[in-house]
Design a protein around this motif. Structure first.
Motif, short mmCIF file in Angstrom:
data_model
loop_
_atom_site.label_atom_id
_atom_site.label_comp_id
_atom_site.label_asym_id
_atom_site.label_seq_id
_atom_site.Cartn_x
_atom_site.Cartn_y
_atom_site.Cartn_z
N VAL A 34 0.81 -1.25 0.11
CA VAL A 34 0.04 0.01 0.12
C VAL A 34 0.75 1.17 -0.04
O VAL A 34 1.85 1.44 0.95
CB VAL A 34 -1.12 -0.08 1.32
CG1 VAL A 34 -1.72 1.45 1.33
CG2 VAL A 34 -2.00 -1.24 1.07
N VAL A 35 0.56 2.24 -0.89
CA VAL A 35 1.11 3.66 -1.06
C VAL A 35 0.15 4.53 -0.43
O VAL A 35 -1.22 4.54 -0.69
CB VAL A 35 1.45 3.96 -2.35
CG1 VAL A 35 2.24 5.34 -2.27
CG2 VAL A 35 2.56 2.90 -2.74
N VAL A 36 0.67 5.18 0.74
CA VAL A 36 -0.37 6.20 1.43
C VAL A 36 0.55 7.56 1.14
O VAL A 36 1.45 7.70 0.83
CB VAL A 36 -0.46 6.02 2.98
CG1 VAL A 36 -1.07 4.92 3.12
CG2 VAL A 36 0.90 5.94 3.67
N CYS A 37 -0.46 8.75 1.09
CA CYS A 37 0.11 9.94 0.81
C CYS A 37 -0.73 10.95 1.51
O CYS A 37 -1.94 10.62 1.97
CB CYS A 37 -0.02 10.18 -0.72
SG CYS A 37 -1.49 10.58 -1.49
N GLY A 38 -0.15 12.15 1.94
CA GLY A 38 -0.88 13.10 2.42
C GLY A 38 0.10 14.44 2.46
O GLY A 38 1.32 14.15 2.01
N ARG A 39 -0.38 15.52 2.89
CA ARG A 39 0.39 16.70 2.89
C ARG A 39 1.03 17.02 4.16
O ARG A 39 2.14 17.85 4.08
CB ARG A 39 -0.73 17.93 2.58
CG ARG A 39 -1.03 17.97 1.19
CD ARG A 39 -2.02 19.28 0.94
NE ARG A 39 -2.84 19.11 1.81
CZ ARG A 39 -4.00 20.05 1.82
NH1 ARG A 39 -4.12 21.05 0.90
NH2 ARG A 39 -5.06 20.07 2.66
N THR A 40 0.88 16.40 5.39
CA THR A 40 1.62 16.67 6.72
C THR A 40 2.50 15.76 6.94
O THR A 40 1.91 14.40 7.51
CB THR A 40 0.36 16.90 7.62
OG1 THR A 40 -0.98 17.57 7.21
CG2 THR A 40 0.68 17.38 8.87
N GLU A 42 4.08 14.74 9.66
CA GLU A 42 3.80 14.21 10.82
C GLU A 42 2.56 13.21 10.83
O GLU A 42 2.80 12.14 11.24
CB GLU A 42 3.41 14.99 12.03
CG GLU A 42 4.81 16.00 12.25
CD GLU A 42 4.76 17.11 11.28
OE1 GLU A 42 3.92 17.37 10.62
OE2 GLU A 42 5.67 17.91 11.35
N ARG A 43 1.40 13.77 10.18
CA ARG A 43 0.39 12.80 10.17
C ARG A 43 0.64 11.49 9.17
O ARG A 43 0.36 10.34 9.43
CB ARG A 43 -0.72 13.35 9.50
CG ARG A 43 -2.14 12.64 9.63
CD ARG A 43 -3.15 13.61 9.07
NE ARG A 43 -3.57 14.87 9.79
CZ ARG A 43 -4.44 15.68 9.64
NH1 ARG A 43 -5.03 15.71 8.55
NH2 ARG A 43 -4.40 16.66 10.48
N LEU A 44 1.62 11.76 8.26
CA LEU A 44 1.80 10.49 7.29
C LEU A 44 3.00 9.70 7.74
O LEU A 44 2.62 8.54 7.75
CB LEU A 44 2.50 11.28 6.12
CG LEU A 44 2.77 10.40 4.92
CD1 LEU A 44 1.45 9.83 4.33
CD2 LEU A 44 3.47 11.33 3.65
N ARG A 45 3.53 10.12 8.70
CA ARG A 45 4.47 9.19 9.48
C ARG A 45 3.75 8.35 10.44
O ARG A 45 4.07 7.11 10.87
CB ARG A 45 5.57 10.11 10.31
CG ARG A 45 6.67 10.45 9.51
CD ARG A 45 7.93 11.04 10.33
NE ARG A 45 7.57 11.99 11.03
CZ ARG A 45 7.75 13.49 10.62
NH1 ARG A 45 8.63 13.67 9.33
NH2 ARG A 45 7.62 14.23 11.27
N THR A 46 2.63 8.97 10.92
CA THR A 46 1.67 8.37 12.02
C THR A 46 1.06 7.19 11.17
O THR A 46 0.96 5.90 11.68
CB THR A 46 0.83 9.36 12.83
OG1 THR A 46 1.53 10.17 13.44
CG2 THR A 46 -0.19 8.52 13.72
N ALA A 47 0.62 7.50 10.07
CA ALA A 47 -0.06 6.45 9.26
C ALA A 47 0.64 5.31 8.82
O ALA A 47 0.53 4.18 9.02
CB ALA A 47 -0.79 7.11 8.20
N LEU A 59 4.54 2.11 1.76
CA LEU A 59 5.37 3.49 1.28
C LEU A 59 4.46 4.65 1.56
O LEU A 59 3.48 4.61 1.09
CB LEU A 59 5.73 3.29 -0.14
CG LEU A 59 6.41 4.36 -0.94
CD1 LEU A 59 7.65 4.63 -0.34
CD2 LEU A 59 6.38 4.19 -2.41
N ALA A 60 4.99 5.62 2.24
CA ALA A 60 4.35 6.85 2.33
C ALA A 60 5.01 7.93 1.42
O ALA A 60 6.44 7.98 1.62
CB ALA A 60 4.64 7.24 4.12
N VAL A 61 4.36 8.90 0.90
CA VAL A 61 4.67 9.68 0.07
C VAL A 61 4.11 11.18 0.41
O VAL A 61 2.96 11.13 0.33
CB VAL A 61 4.73 9.59 -1.56
CG1 VAL A 61 5.15 10.37 -2.53
CG2 VAL A 61 5.33 8.12 -1.72
N GLU A 62 4.86 12.12 0.62
CA GLU A 62 4.25 13.52 0.93
C GLU A 62 3.73 13.85 -0.32
O GLU A 62 4.70 14.05 -1.41
CB GLU A 62 5.12 14.29 1.47
CG GLU A 62 4.50 15.76 1.90
CD GLU A 62 5.67 16.59 2.69
OE1 GLU A 62 5.36 17.85 2.80
OE2 GLU A 62 6.86 16.03 3.03
#
Length: 260
Positions: A34-40, A42-47, A59-62
């Protein structure tokens, strides 16, 4: 039920919290990468940390989904990391509440970019990769407001309906290689609901959060608002081969609220 998503790759936009995160969580629990994304950040790292123990890789991508270049880079990062893309789930943050008389031109344009163009750019960049997949799917998270208008949410009521037209069109134009569906969540206990209730308190419509929550549940036959995970599980099902003959549909997940 085994949804047979092990090893598939799923991209979920606006997924650092809320219903987007719920969809990502359900897909990861079924074994998808799963690839998750967001603008924040801190919130992305938490997810990302919250999904770390699921079977699928994360994978988390700002990303700002209202920026076309950001969206293209997000899809590229997904394919670079996992070698392909099988499932796209589009989600987006909420748009400002308010009545028609209150909404400005700037808010109308912003709502269109947030709710519609973010999905357009995501699907456009993902198209060749979904076509190459043996299991390509698109699922757009919208709202029950595409069927029945919600008081005080003119931007959502009007603009989200465009996404249904997009899904219906893509389901026909991209078949049979890719399936496309929409889910229409009703009230689920997310930060968005908290925001709307706080706005109602400011307008004097309710006195407390609990009263606002009860108001949201009042017209739901199941007598409660939803848990985000319940929506996420429906998204995972639609992405799976268990739903292999389901395309072009707009499925309410609302506890029976819609009357049509």
């Amino acid at each position: 039920m085994d949804l047979r998503l092990d090893g598939d790759t799923a991209l979920v936009t606006a997924s650092s919290s809320g219903l987007g995160f719920a969809a990502a969580s359900s897909l990861a629990a079924e074994g998808a990468n799963v690839v998750v994304c967001g603008r924040t950040p801190e919130r992305l790292r938490t997810a990302e940390a919250a999904l770390a123990d699921e079977p699928g890789e994360v994978l988390a991508v700002e990303t700002d989904v209202t920026d076309r270049e950001d969206v293209a880079a997000l899809v590229e990062a997904t394919v670079d990391e996992f070698g392909g893309l099988d499932h796209v789930v589009t989600s987006a943050g909420g748009v400002p509440p308010g009545t028609f008389d209150e909404a400005t031109d700037e808010q109308w344009h912003g709502a269109f970019d947030t709710l519609v163009m973010s999905a357009v750019w995501t699907l456009r960049a993902s198209r060749p990769h979904l076509a190459d997949s043996d299991a390509g799917t698109v699922t757009c998270i919208t709202s029950t407001s595409v069927r029945e208008a919600i008081d005080g949410l003119v931007l959502s009521n009007a603009v989200r309906r465009t996404v249904i037209g997009l899904v219906k069109t893509v389901a026909r134009e991209w078949a049979p290689e890719v399936r496309a569906n929409a889910v229409l969540p009703g009230a689920h206990e997310t930060a968005r609901i908290e925001e709307l209730i706080e706005d109602a308190i400011e307008r004097g419509e309710v006195d407390t959060y609990e009263e606002g929550l009860a108001d949201w549940a009042a017209d739901i036959p199941l007598d409660r608002i939803g848990d985000p995970g319940e929506l996420g599980d429906v998204v995972a099902f639609l992405a799976s081969e268990r739903a292999s003959f389901v395309t072009g549909t707009a499925l309410p997940v609302d506890g029976g609220t819609l009357r049509s």
